[in-house]
Design a protein around this motif. Sequence first.
Motif, PDB file in Angstrom:
ATOM      1  N   GLY A 409      -5.062 -10.926  13.578  1.00  0.00           N
ATOM      2  CA  GLY A 409      -6.381 -10.682  13.028  1.00  0.00           C
ATOM      3  C   GLY A 409      -6.395  -9.885  11.744  1.00  0.00           C
ATOM      4  N   TYR A 410      -5.231  -9.727  11.124  1.00  0.00           N
ATOM      5  CA  TYR A 410      -5.087  -8.964   9.864  1.00  0.00           C
ATOM      6  C   TYR A 410      -5.563  -7.524  10.006  1.00  0.00           C
ATOM      7  CZ  TYR A 410      -4.845 -13.781   8.143  1.00  0.00           C
ATOM      8  OH  TYR A 410      -4.515 -15.094   7.966  1.00  0.00           O
ATOM      9  N   LEU A 411      -5.600  -7.014  11.237  1.00  0.00           N
ATOM     10  CA  LEU A 411      -6.115  -5.658  11.437  1.00  0.00           C
ATOM     11  C   LEU A 411      -5.207  -4.611  10.810  1.00  0.00           C
ATOM     12  CD1 LEU A 411      -7.464  -5.786  15.106  1.00  0.00           C
ATOM     13  CD2 LEU A 411      -8.745  -5.907  12.971  1.00  0.00           C
ATOM     14  N   ASP A 412      -3.888  -4.824  10.894  1.00  0.00           N
ATOM     15  CA  ASP A 412      -2.962  -3.889  10.265  1.00  0.00           C
ATOM     16  C   ASP A 412      -3.152  -3.844   8.760  1.00  0.00           C
ATOM     17  OD1 ASP A 412      -1.578  -2.537  12.208  1.00  0.00           O
ATOM     18  OD2 ASP A 412      -0.077  -4.096  12.463  1.00  0.00           O
ATOM     19  N   ALA A 413      -3.252  -5.035   8.145  1.00  0.00           N
ATOM     20  CA  ALA A 413      -3.426  -5.097   6.701  1.00  0.00           C
ATOM     21  C   ALA A 413      -4.750  -4.474   6.264  1.00  0.00           C
ATOM     22  CB  ALA A 413      -3.346  -6.552   6.215  1.00  0.00           C
ATOM     23  N   LEU A 414      -5.809  -4.731   7.027  1.00  0.00           N
ATOM     24  CA  LEU A 414      -7.117  -4.171   6.676  1.00  0.00           C
ATOM     25  C   LEU A 414      -7.126  -2.650   6.819  1.00  0.00           C
ATOM     26  CD1 LEU A 414      -9.456  -6.795   8.395  1.00  0.00           C
ATOM     27  CD2 LEU A 414      -9.099  -6.469   5.943  1.00  0.00           C
ATOM     28  N   SER A 415      -6.508  -2.139   7.880  1.00  0.00           N
ATOM     29  CA  SER A 415      -6.478  -0.683   8.047  1.00  0.00           C
ATOM     30  C   SER A 415      -5.631  -0.022   6.968  1.00  0.00           C
ATOM     31  CB  SER A 415      -5.947  -0.331   9.428  1.00  0.00           C
ATOM     32  OG  SER A 415      -4.621  -0.792   9.594  1.00  0.00           O
ATOM     33  N   ASP A 416      -4.521  -0.664   6.580  1.00  0.00           N
ATOM     34  CA  ASP A 416      -3.700  -0.114   5.491  1.00  0.00           C
ATOM     35  C   ASP A 416      -4.463  -0.102   4.177  1.00  0.00           C
ATOM     36  OD1 ASP A 416      -1.586   0.333   7.172  1.00  0.00           O
ATOM     37  OD2 ASP A 416      -0.533  -1.521   6.677  1.00  0.00           O
ATOM     38  N   GLN A 417      -5.202  -1.205   3.934  1.00  0.00           N
ATOM     39  CA  GLN A 417      -5.888  -1.345   2.653  1.00  0.00           C
ATOM     40  C   GLN A 417      -7.078  -0.399   2.517  1.00  0.00           C
ATOM     41  OE1 GLN A 417      -4.970  -3.304   0.106  1.00  0.00           O
ATOM     42  NE2 GLN A 417      -6.701  -2.687  -1.172  1.00  0.00           N
ATOM     43  N   ILE A 419      -8.079   2.186   4.846  1.00  0.00           N
ATOM     44  CA  ILE A 419      -8.031   3.510   5.471  1.00  0.00           C
ATOM     45  C   ILE A 419      -6.800   4.285   5.034  1.00  0.00           C
ATOM     46  CG2 ILE A 419      -7.927   4.759   7.660  1.00  0.00           C
ATOM     47  CD1 ILE A 419      -9.438   2.488   8.959  1.00  0.00           C
ATOM     48  N   VAL A 420      -5.610   3.707   5.243  1.00  0.00           N
ATOM     49  CA  VAL A 420      -4.368   4.445   4.972  1.00  0.00           C
ATOM     50  C   VAL A 420      -4.205   4.719   3.482  1.00  0.00           C
ATOM     51  CG1 VAL A 420      -1.867   4.409   5.186  1.00  0.00           C
ATOM     52  CG2 VAL A 420      -3.284   3.489   7.034  1.00  0.00           C
ATOM     53  N   ARG A 421      -4.290   3.682   2.655  1.00  0.00           N
ATOM     54  CA  ARG A 421      -4.054   3.869   1.214  1.00  0.00           C
ATOM     55  C   ARG A 421      -5.073   4.800   0.555  1.00  0.00           C
ATOM     56  NH1 ARG A 421      -2.319  -2.314  -0.623  1.00  0.00           N
ATOM     57  NH2 ARG A 421      -0.373  -2.385   0.595  1.00  0.00           N
ATOM     58  N   PRO A 422      -6.377   4.690   0.869  1.00  0.00           N
ATOM     59  CA  PRO A 422      -7.304   5.677   0.289  1.00  0.00           C
ATOM     60  C   PRO A 422      -6.974   7.112   0.670  1.00  0.00           C
ATOM     61  CG  PRO A 422      -8.528   3.782   1.088  1.00  0.00           C
ATOM     62  CD  PRO A 422      -7.125   3.604   1.552  1.00  0.00           C
ATOM     63  N   PHE A 423      -6.566   7.344   1.921  1.00  0.00           N
ATOM     64  CA  PHE A 423      -6.196   8.693   2.339  1.00  0.00           C
ATOM     65  C   PHE A 423      -4.954   9.174   1.590  1.00  0.00           C
ATOM     66  CE2 PHE A 423      -9.086   8.459   5.942  1.00  0.00           C
ATOM     67  CZ  PHE A 423      -9.438   9.793   6.099  1.00  0.00           C
ATOM     68  N   ILE A 424      -3.954   8.300   1.470  1.00  0.00           N
ATOM     69  CA  ILE A 424      -2.738   8.690   0.751  1.00  0.00           C
ATOM     70  C   ILE A 424      -3.060   8.987  -0.705  1.00  0.00           C
ATOM     71  CG2 ILE A 424      -0.506   7.846  -0.079  1.00  0.00           C
ATOM     72  CD1 ILE A 424      -0.159   6.388   2.532  1.00  0.00           C
ATOM     73  N   SER A 425      -3.896   8.161  -1.323  1.00  0.00           N
ATOM     74  CA  SER A 425      -4.280   8.392  -2.719  1.00  0.00           C
ATOM     75  C   SER A 425      -5.016   9.717  -2.867  1.00  0.00           C
ATOM     76  CB  SER A 425      -5.159   7.241  -3.219  1.00  0.00           C
ATOM     77  OG  SER A 425      -4.464   6.014  -3.166  1.00  0.00           O
ATOM     78  N   LEU A 426      -5.898  10.021  -1.917  1.00  0.00           N
ATOM     79  CA  LEU A 426      -6.630  11.284  -1.969  1.00  0.00           C
ATOM     80  C   LEU A 426      -5.687  12.474  -1.850  1.00  0.00           C
ATOM     81  CD1 LEU A 426      -9.268  12.937  -1.927  1.00  0.00           C
ATOM     82  CD2 LEU A 426      -9.350  12.566   0.563  1.00  0.00           C
ATOM     83  N   PHE A 427      -4.728  12.393  -0.914  1.00  0.00           N
ATOM     84  CA  PHE A 427      -3.789  13.502  -0.723  1.00  0.00           C
ATOM     85  C   PHE A 427      -2.858  13.654  -1.917  1.00  0.00           C
ATOM     86  CE2 PHE A 427      -4.256  12.643   4.065  1.00  0.00           C
ATOM     87  CZ  PHE A 427      -5.386  13.431   4.108  1.00  0.00           C
ATOM     88  N   CYS A 428      -2.452  12.532  -2.525  1.00  0.00           N
ATOM     89  CA  CYS A 428      -1.616  12.607  -3.728  1.00  0.00           C
ATOM     90  C   CYS A 428      -2.386  13.256  -4.880  1.00  0.00           C
ATOM     91  CB  CYS A 428      -1.127  11.211  -4.125  1.00  0.00           C
ATOM     92  SG  CYS A 428       0.108  10.502  -3.016  1.00  0.00           S
ATOM     93  N   TRP A 429      -3.674  12.928  -4.988  1.00  0.00           N
ATOM     94  CA  TRP A 429      -4.490  13.538  -6.042  1.00  0.00           C
ATOM     95  C   TRP A 429      -4.619  15.043  -5.789  1.00  0.00           C
ATOM     96  CZ3 TRP A 429      -9.188  16.122  -5.877  1.00  0.00           C
ATOM     97  CH2 TRP A 429      -9.795  16.353  -7.108  1.00  0.00           C
ATOM     98  N   CYS A 430      -4.835  15.426  -4.521  1.00  0.00           N
ATOM     99  CA  CYS A 430      -4.932  16.852  -4.195  1.00  0.00           C
ATOM    100  C   CYS A 430      -3.619  17.570  -4.500  1.00  0.00           C
ATOM    101  CB  CYS A 430      -5.297  17.029  -2.721  1.00  0.00           C
ATOM    102  SG  CYS A 430      -6.968  16.494  -2.288  1.00  0.00           S
TER     103      CYS A 430
END
Length: 463
Positions: A409-417, A419-430
Amino acid sequence: MNSDTVFHFSGVCVVASPALLFAILGITSLIDRPVGERLIARATQTLVLIGLFASLTILGLMLAYGIRYVPIELGNWVVIPEQHFHFHLKFIFDRLSIPFCILSFILCGTVGAFASRYLHRDPGYNRFFVCYSIFLLGMVVSSLAGTIETLFFGWELVGLSSALLVAFFHEKVNPVRNGMRIWTIYRIADAAFLLAALMLHHLTGAGDFVGLMGTGSWPDGHATISEQHALIVGILLLIAAAGKSALVPFSSWLPRAMEGPTPSSAIFYGSLSVHLGAYLLLRVSPILELSLTLRIAVILLGLISAIYGTLVARVQTDIKSALAFASLTQVGIIVVEIGCGLRYIALIHIIGHACLRTLQLLRAPTLLHDYHTLENAIGSPLSHKKSIFIRVIPEQYRNRLYRFSLERGYLDALSDQFIVRPFISLFCWCDNMERRWNKLLTGNESKKSDPIKTRSDSMEDYL
């Protein structure tokens, strides 16, 4: 000795037996004096049987005296007068908690006996049974919880032991990564649960289920909050149940949970843990009755999860993942039954499905061996009848469904795209802002943080 004394003593034994098992195994491991395999197996068997017999004693007395509700009060353990908060330890025995508690003892006892032989001479034998005792304690506390705080306490113990056992083979990268993924999804579900608990405290002034559901024992209770509040609280509890029971959109962690040993897969994601979300919905079912919109949301979520589990289970290449998604299908149907108000049918469905799926997962390793033996004996693969999907659905649509199911169901890809990547980008910016601030204050360059690796470059980590 009167009946009240027997009820109280038996109720304390039900909760104390898994707590004592955890204390024995946990303390000996903490002081680096783990006990032997034979003593672990005997202690597990003895204390599980004590808890089971105490539960059956309470059930027998309730049937004999015609009692439908037995509370066991253990007092306030945390009191904060300024915030009007108290952690009240209370356990209840009724038509919902007693069957689920007995089921927990029976299945945990079965899996404990199986694991004592399955993991014989394994280096992680003691570690497995420590996590097993945490899980058993969490299931008993969750089943018998009389307040929403007590239920959350047991809920957390179940989640902790689940993640630890998924990462049981911690010398490999993949099990640890999957354990962290599951723990992360549990955090989302637990956050929703905690918000619902705080809101119920604000609305009713207490977390006692009697205060929340009004008069009448399960399933005849009536909630005392308004329809609008019931909708908000119900949605939060539905998110919590979806995360714990791997309902859509949180289903992507279910195949990852198969990384753990077969006994833990059977007891967690075949029988008990995967049904804990449905049990939560049954416990708060009077809240569901207040809002038609909430009941429709529960039914739709159950239907979507059941259809998703049916499609994905058909394309799995390993038996444990296929059984896990088959479990998801049944849990989805159970959630639909709860949304339709069929509470006793849902409870019976949980008990029957839990027993069946536990035996299937424990049988899975030898089943594969027998399957190959039959194929070798007849000299060809076993024949299979064409399913209804092949006979009814046109080929072009079957190919699309196959791709959808193969990708889960592409659930892994959707969660990575999303949820995971926005959080990682936010933490990298911080992190970047923090290093700039440090440079501004000190005049020196700060050390860069270690790079985040979302996947392994070596295939050996997945073996």
